[in-house]
Design a protein around this motif. Structure first.
Motif, PDB file in Angstrom:
ATOM      1  N   VAL A   1      -5.844   2.208  59.935  1.00 55.45           N
ATOM      2  CA  VAL A   1      -5.445   3.619  60.023  1.00 55.45           C
ATOM      3  C   VAL A   1      -4.160   3.791  59.220  1.00 55.45           C
ATOM      4  N   THR A   2      -4.290   3.682  57.919  1.00 53.75           N
ATOM      5  CA  THR A   2      -3.132   3.737  57.037  1.00 53.75           C
ATOM      6  C   THR A   2      -2.671   5.175  56.821  1.00 53.75           C
ATOM      7  N   VAL A   3      -1.546   5.312  56.097  1.00 56.99           N
ATOM      8  CA  VAL A   3      -1.030   6.653  55.785  1.00 56.99           C
ATOM      9  C   VAL A   3      -2.041   7.420  54.949  1.00 56.99           C
ATOM     10  N   ASP A   4      -2.713   6.730  54.000  1.00 55.51           N
ATOM     11  CA  ASP A   4      -3.714   7.403  53.173  1.00 55.51           C
ATOM     12  C   ASP A   4      -4.901   7.885  54.007  1.00 55.51           C
ATOM     13  N   VAL A   5      -5.360   7.036  54.947  1.00 50.60           N
ATOM     14  CA  VAL A   5      -6.465   7.439  55.816  1.00 50.60           C
ATOM     15  C   VAL A   5      -6.053   8.635  56.672  1.00 50.60           C
ATOM     16  N   GLN A   6      -4.848   8.581  57.194  1.00 47.00           N
ATOM     17  CA  GLN A   6      -4.380   9.689  58.019  1.00 47.00           C
ATOM     18  C   GLN A   6      -4.219  10.959  57.194  1.00 47.00           C
ATOM     19  N   ALA A   7      -3.745  10.816  55.980  1.00 49.64           N
ATOM     20  CA  ALA A   7      -3.599  11.996  55.121  1.00 49.64           C
ATOM     21  C   ALA A   7      -4.954  12.633  54.837  1.00 49.64           C
ATOM     22  N   GLU A   8      -6.006  11.802  54.688  1.00 42.30           N
ATOM     23  CA  GLU A   8      -7.346  12.347  54.478  1.00 42.30           C
ATOM     24  C   GLU A   8      -7.850  13.060  55.733  1.00 42.30           C
ATOM     25  N   ILE A   9      -7.557  12.499  56.910  1.00 39.84           N
ATOM     26  CA  ILE A   9      -7.924  13.182  58.163  1.00 39.84           C
ATOM     27  C   ILE A   9      -7.253  14.551  58.217  1.00 39.84           C
ATOM     28  N   TRP A  10      -5.980  14.587  57.869  1.00 47.29           N
ATOM     29  CA  TRP A  10      -5.256  15.862  57.906  1.00 47.29           C
ATOM     30  C   TRP A  10      -5.794  16.850  56.882  1.00 47.29           C
ATOM     31  N   ARG A  11      -6.268  16.364  55.755  1.00 45.57           N
ATOM     32  CA  ARG A  11      -6.851  17.284  54.767  1.00 45.57           C
ATOM     33  C   ARG A  11      -8.131  17.926  55.305  1.00 45.57           C
ATOM     34  N   GLN A  12      -8.904  17.144  56.083  1.00 47.45           N
ATOM     35  CA  GLN A  12     -10.098  17.717  56.714  1.00 47.45           C
ATOM     36  C   GLN A  12      -9.706  18.795  57.728  1.00 47.45           C
ATOM     37  N   VAL A  13      -8.640  18.517  58.471  1.00 50.29           N
ATOM     38  CA  VAL A  13      -8.156  19.500  59.451  1.00 50.29           C
ATOM     39  C   VAL A  13      -7.652  20.752  58.737  1.00 50.29           C
ATOM     40  N   SER A  14      -6.988  20.570  57.593  1.00 51.00           N
ATOM     41  CA  SER A  14      -6.476  21.738  56.866  1.00 51.00           C
ATOM     42  C   SER A  14      -7.615  22.622  56.367  1.00 51.00           C
ATOM     43  N   VAL A  15      -8.758  22.016  56.013  1.00 45.13           N
ATOM     44  CA  VAL A  15      -9.919  22.807  55.602  1.00 45.13           C
ATOM     45  C   VAL A  15     -10.392  23.678  56.764  1.00 45.13           C
ATOM     46  N   MET A  16     -10.491  23.092  57.946  1.00 49.75           N
ATOM     47  CA  MET A  16     -10.905  23.881  59.119  1.00 49.75           C
ATOM     48  C   MET A  16      -9.894  24.979  59.410  1.00 49.75           C
ATOM     49  N   GLN A  17      -8.600  24.645  59.332  1.00 47.04           N
ATOM     50  CA  GLN A  17      -7.576  25.629  59.647  1.00 47.04           C
ATOM     51  C   GLN A  17      -7.593  26.777  58.660  1.00 47.04           C
ATOM     52  N   ALA A  18      -7.897  26.483  57.405  1.00 44.24           N
ATOM     53  CA  ALA A  18      -7.948  27.542  56.397  1.00 44.24           C
ATOM     54  C   ALA A  18      -9.069  28.532  56.666  1.00 44.24           C
TER      55      ALA A  18
ATOM     56  N   LEU B   1      -5.154  26.545  67.033  1.00 45.73           N
ATOM     57  CA  LEU B   1      -4.987  25.778  65.800  1.00 45.73           C
ATOM     58  C   LEU B   1      -3.817  24.810  65.920  1.00 45.73           C
ATOM     59  N   ARG B   2      -2.731  25.261  66.535  1.00 51.30           N
ATOM     60  CA  ARG B   2      -1.569  24.381  66.721  1.00 51.30           C
ATOM     61  C   ARG B   2      -1.898  23.225  67.638  1.00 51.30           C
ATOM     62  N   ASN B   3      -2.741  23.486  68.623  1.00 54.76           N
ATOM     63  CA  ASN B   3      -3.071  22.421  69.569  1.00 54.76           C
ATOM     64  C   ASN B   3      -3.853  21.295  68.888  1.00 54.76           C
ATOM     65  N   ASP B   4      -4.746  21.644  67.947  1.00 52.20           N
ATOM     66  CA  ASP B   4      -5.453  20.617  67.181  1.00 52.20           C
ATOM     67  C   ASP B   4      -4.464  19.696  66.474  1.00 52.20           C
ATOM     68  N   ILE B   5      -3.448  20.292  65.865  1.00 55.62           N
ATOM     69  CA  ILE B   5      -2.458  19.506  65.122  1.00 55.62           C
ATOM     70  C   ILE B   5      -1.678  18.604  66.070  1.00 55.62           C
ATOM     71  N   ALA B   6      -1.228  19.167  67.196  1.00 60.88           N
ATOM     72  CA  ALA B   6      -0.417  18.393  68.136  1.00 60.88           C
ATOM     73  C   ALA B   6      -1.199  17.208  68.700  1.00 60.88           C
ATOM     74  N   GLU B   7      -2.438  17.444  69.115  1.00 59.89           N
ATOM     75  CA  GLU B   7      -3.208  16.344  69.699  1.00 59.89           C
ATOM     76  C   GLU B   7      -3.516  15.262  68.675  1.00 59.89           C
ATOM     77  N   LEU B   8      -3.911  15.651  67.478  1.00 58.33           N
ATOM     78  CA  LEU B   8      -4.222  14.664  66.454  1.00 58.33           C
ATOM     79  C   LEU B   8      -2.981  13.862  66.083  1.00 58.33           C
ATOM     80  N   LEU B   9      -1.834  14.514  65.986  1.00 59.58           N
ATOM     81  CA  LEU B   9      -0.599  13.812  65.634  1.00 59.58           C
ATOM     82  C   LEU B   9      -0.266  12.753  66.682  1.00 59.58           C
ATOM     83  N   VAL B  10      -0.362  13.100  67.963  1.00 59.32           N
ATOM     84  CA  VAL B  10      -0.052  12.141  69.022  1.00 59.32           C
ATOM     85  C   VAL B  10      -1.080  11.015  69.053  1.00 59.32           C
ATOM     86  N   ALA B  11      -2.362  11.349  68.842  1.00 61.82           N
ATOM     87  CA  ALA B  11      -3.402  10.321  68.853  1.00 61.82           C
ATOM     88  C   ALA B  11      -3.176   9.296  67.750  1.00 61.82           C
TER      89      ALA B  11
END
Length: 817
Positions: A373-390, A428-438
């Motif tokens: 679960v590297t920084v690159d993998v996490q950044a890709e997860i966040w990019r998927q979340v940003s697509v949903m948020q958009a 939308l904020r809750n998705d970010i908070a939970e994923l960040l803590v996980a």
């Protein structure tokens, strides 16, 4: 593959049925026992509604209903015996027996006390009224000049059968049998059974008394008992079998060669994996009535407990819920989110549905090695979340079990059953908070924050900061946090540093707090129990009291908590801060006010000791040792005071007979034997209870081998009883006295034993009655005994409620609870 046999287990559907039935039973009991005016009005209006029916129609309906009431149980019995369904028959007999006993007892002891005076019983089984008492009752028919009710037939006065068949006890028994049999019945048979119950209710309406009220209570009580029976002993699992899944998918054009259960975590579904003849691998998500019930319970809890999560009302049916998930999954795919493709949605088995997705070769974030679960993998997860948020789409369950990392280290988002579009900013904020803590729980706070900044940006992280709290996290994320004490604080600190915030003000998410519920319950008990008791006190007597004793009464009442702290400190093999222990005993007394036989206080002490760093097994054993010491000292002091008081004490105070004690002992041994005979009970004892008993032995031995702790333990227990006796003694003296100290001690010790056996919290009612009876038996006038006992109870039971709650709140804020 051979089709596996149906297994038995505890079903969320049974729990949901039990909860709904208990709610209806509570409403029915309130109507049947308290609101007698409504009770009588419903009865009169119901009888009046059938006024225009011919007698022949009414009598025919009654006869058909009564005939079916006899034939249906016989038919069920014969069918089950012929099919050798002995388990089902046993469950029915068990549920019916309990329903009959409870409904009969409650109806006789409680509801019958509140029957409307205009409908009193003149003859066994009949409600009859002459010209004076029939006022308000409608004339239903006239035969030969006589006024009759539908079921009265040819009588000379207005009569309505009271306990006519089927009576409320029968209705409760029938509903209990239906509740126990429901998991085995098809939808058609369930509807037929409820139709029969409605017919019996109609018969009861035409032929009974206070129908629509006590009948509702009886039906709900019986059904609750049936559902509870299934919940305790297990009901058949209704998950479709592998053969059913294969046949269904083959009909949908998929040439399935193999189906097997998937070894993955799935909270809201039953997962399977399947293979086709072309080598395609599928992940099958099966949802049925049990999953539907679990979803309803979860949503109801979230709606009542929290706010700001956008928990919409559940879908109207399982099909609509599955269709919603299918639409959300396809929407995510169309928007460019990396998620498995939906292949098929279909009905399967009985009342179940299946969603078939392409299977991803990989493992969830919760299970993979943290190094992947590297920084690159996490950044890709966040990019998927940003697509949903958009696109205004919230996943609403972005925990570590719903993100899969495939063999090529590519992340995939799964499980869109809770997803919504067009949501609020809070969701939308809750998705970010939970994923960040996980992700932080899987790796570390710095890596997770770096990935979030790279894939989502600083602004989104800043807006989600108020949701970085335990209430905003799912169960999977909270599991990862276990053993990572302080991680959530590290995440907040990292977010503050990355976003430039000065501080994070957490968003209030709790709609209802447990402490508030406890306070409301306690205050309700105060008004419900205390005020009627004070009504029995003669105000003129209170005016003559010597209030100079009041400081001593309050002082010795407070001393009981000091003694309790000494005893508890002696029971714990490790050193505990004494001042904090003192306030913990006050907090424990608060919980005793709302729980029977001091269960709440014991649980509070265990919780406090665990928070203080004591091993859980040692904490449980310490509380147990403390209670055993208290019991031993209570018995010892009781014998001493009774012996000192002499013959008058033995004549005034009646203790349980030896035969009664034998019955209790036999009952306890029988219950223990039943638990050990039942497989799940035996496994629970061997896996959960016995290891705790073995581990707690070391803590008990440490206390026994230390003379100082033994003195504190038993000395503190003796001081508790002594302080209570002095409080009662000075309460009696405040109203003029008239009985010796030893006699007061004997009354307190014997009366407390009686009160502790009562199921009411704190022995309310039983304690007052026992103490007043004991004092008057020793010759004290009732005019003195009654106010003295109530003064004692106010000082020792009611006044400490608020200080106890404040002590609990103060300790909870410090993390001691």
């Amino acid at each position: 593959m051979a089709q596996p046999s149906r297994r038995y287990g505890r079903s969320p559907s049974d729990l949901l049925r039990l909860i709904v039935a208990l709610v209806v039973a509570g409403v029915g009991f309130l109507l049947a026992s308290v609101l007698d005016n409504l009770n009588a009005a419903v009865t009169i209006e119901t009888i009046d509604a059938f006024d225009g029916l011919p007698d022949a129609v009414v009598v025919t309906l009654i006869l058909i209903g009564q005939l079916l009431a006899w034939l249906i149980p016989i038919g069920v019995l014969v069918t089950l015996l012929a099919q050798r369904r002995y388990r089902r028959l046993g469950l029915i007999v068990f549920a019916v027996a309990i329903a009959v006993a409870l409904s009969w007892g409650i109806n006789r002891q409680l509801i019958s006390e509140f029957q409307p005076p205009s409908l009193e019983v003149d003859q066994p089984g009949w409600i009859c009224s002459d010209a004076e008492r029939a006022e308000g009752l409608p004339e239903l028919s006239t035969v030969g000049g006589a006024t009759e009710a539908p079921g009265a037939l040819f009588t000379s006065q207005a009569c309505v059968p009271g306990d006519a068949f089927p009576n409320t006890v029968y209705l409760a028994a029938f509903a209990a049998a239906l509740g126990a049999l429901t998991p085995w019945l098809s939808r058609r048979w369930r509807r037929a059974s409820w139709a029969a119950l409605l017919l019996f209710l109609l018969v009861r309406t035409l032929d009974g008394v206070v129908v629509a009220v006590d009948a509702v209570f009886a039906l709900a009580l019986g059904y609750a008992i049936g559902a509870a029976t299934d919940l305790v002993f297990g009901s058949p699992q209704r998950t479709p079998t592998a053969n059913e899944l294969r046949a269904t998918l083959n009909r949908r054009g998929l040439a399935i060669t193999d189906v097997a259960p998937a070894v993955v975590r799935a909270r809201s579904s039953k997962p399977f994996v399947a293979s086709t003849d072309t080598g395609q691998s599928l992940f099958l998500k099966v949802l049925g009535p049990d999953q539907r019930a679990a979803d309803l319970l979860y949503r109801a809890y979230r709606m009542l407990r929290f706010k700001g999560f956008g928990d919409e009302r559940p879908a109207s049916s399982l099909r609509r819920a599955v269709e919603h998930e299918a639409v959300m999954s396809m929407t995510a795919t169309n928007e460019g989110v990396t998620t498995p493709r939906l292949v098929v949605m279909s009905d399967v088995g009985v009342d179940s549905m299946v969603l078939a997705f392409d299977r991803i070769n990989g493992d969830t974030v919760a299970n993979v090695d943290a190094s992947r679960v590297t920084v690159d993998v996490q950044a890709e997860i966040w990019r998927q979340v940003s697509v949903m948020q958009a696109h205004g789409m919230a996943h609403r369950n972005l925990g570590p079990h719903n993100i899969v990392i495939d063999d090529g280290d590519r992340p995939w988002l799964l499980d869109f059953g809770f997803a919504e579009v067009g949501v609020t900013d809070g969701e939308l904020r809750n998705d970010i908070a939970e994923l960040l803590v996980a992700l932080a729980a899987k790796t570390d706070a710095a890596t997770a924050i770096d990935g979030a900044v790279a894939g989502l940006g600083v602004d989104a992280l800043r807006e989600a900061a108020p949701r970085l709290q335990p209430h905003a996290l799912g169960s999977g994320t909270r599991e990862l946090l276990k053993g990572r004490k302080g991680l959530l604080k590290d995440v907040r600190a990292g977010v503050i540093e990355a976003t430039g915030l000065e501080d994070i003000e957490l968003e209030p998410l709790e709609r209802v707090k447990p402490g508030s519920i406890l306070m409301v319950i306690t205050l309700g008990l105060v008004f419900y129990l205390l005020i009627p008791q004070l009504a029995e006190v003669d105000l003129a007597t209170i005016g003559d009291a010597d209030w100079s004793y009041l400081p001593l009464i309050i002082l010795f009442s407070l001393a009981t908590y000091l003694a309790a702290a000494i005893a508890m400190a002696g029971a714990v093999p490790e050193r505990i801060r004494f001042v904090e222990m003192f306030f913990a005993q006050m907090a424990a007394s608060f919980f005793n006010r709302i729980s029977p036989v001091k269960v709440g206080g014991m649980a509070a002490n265990v919780r406090y000791l665990q928070k203080a760093g004591i091993d859980p097994a040692v904490a449980v054993s310490s509380v147990g040792v403390n209670n055993v010491a208290g019991f031993v000292m209570h018995i010892t002091l009781t014998l001493i005071f009774l012996a000192t008081a002499g013959r008058s004490a033995s004549e005034s105070i009646s203790l349980p007979s030896g035969l009664t004690m034998l019955y209790v002992l036999v009952g306890v041994l029988t219950l223990a034997g039943l638990v050990m005979v039942i497989p799940w009970g035996r496994q629970f004892f061997l896996r959960r209870v016995w290891p705790i008993l073995k581990k707690s032995g070391a803590g008990i031995a440490a206390v026994v081998q230390n003379p100082v702790r033994m003195a504190m333990l038993f000395g503190g227990a003796a001081m508790i009883s002594g302080a209570y006796i002095l409080t009662l003694w000075y309460s009696v003296e405040a109203f003029g006295g008239g009985v010796g100290f030893v006699s007061v001690g004997a009354v307190f010790l014997a009366g407390t034993a009686v009160a502790n056996a009562a199921p009411a919290p704190g022995g309310v009612g039983a304690a007052e009655a026992a103490l007043i009876a004991g004092l008057t038996a020793f010759g004290l006038e009732a005019a003195v005994a009654v106010p003295a006992v109530f003064l004692y109870r106010i000082a020792t039971f009611w006044l400490p409620v608020l200080p106890g709650w404040l002590a609990y709140r103060a300790l909870a804020k410090r993390g001691a609870f």
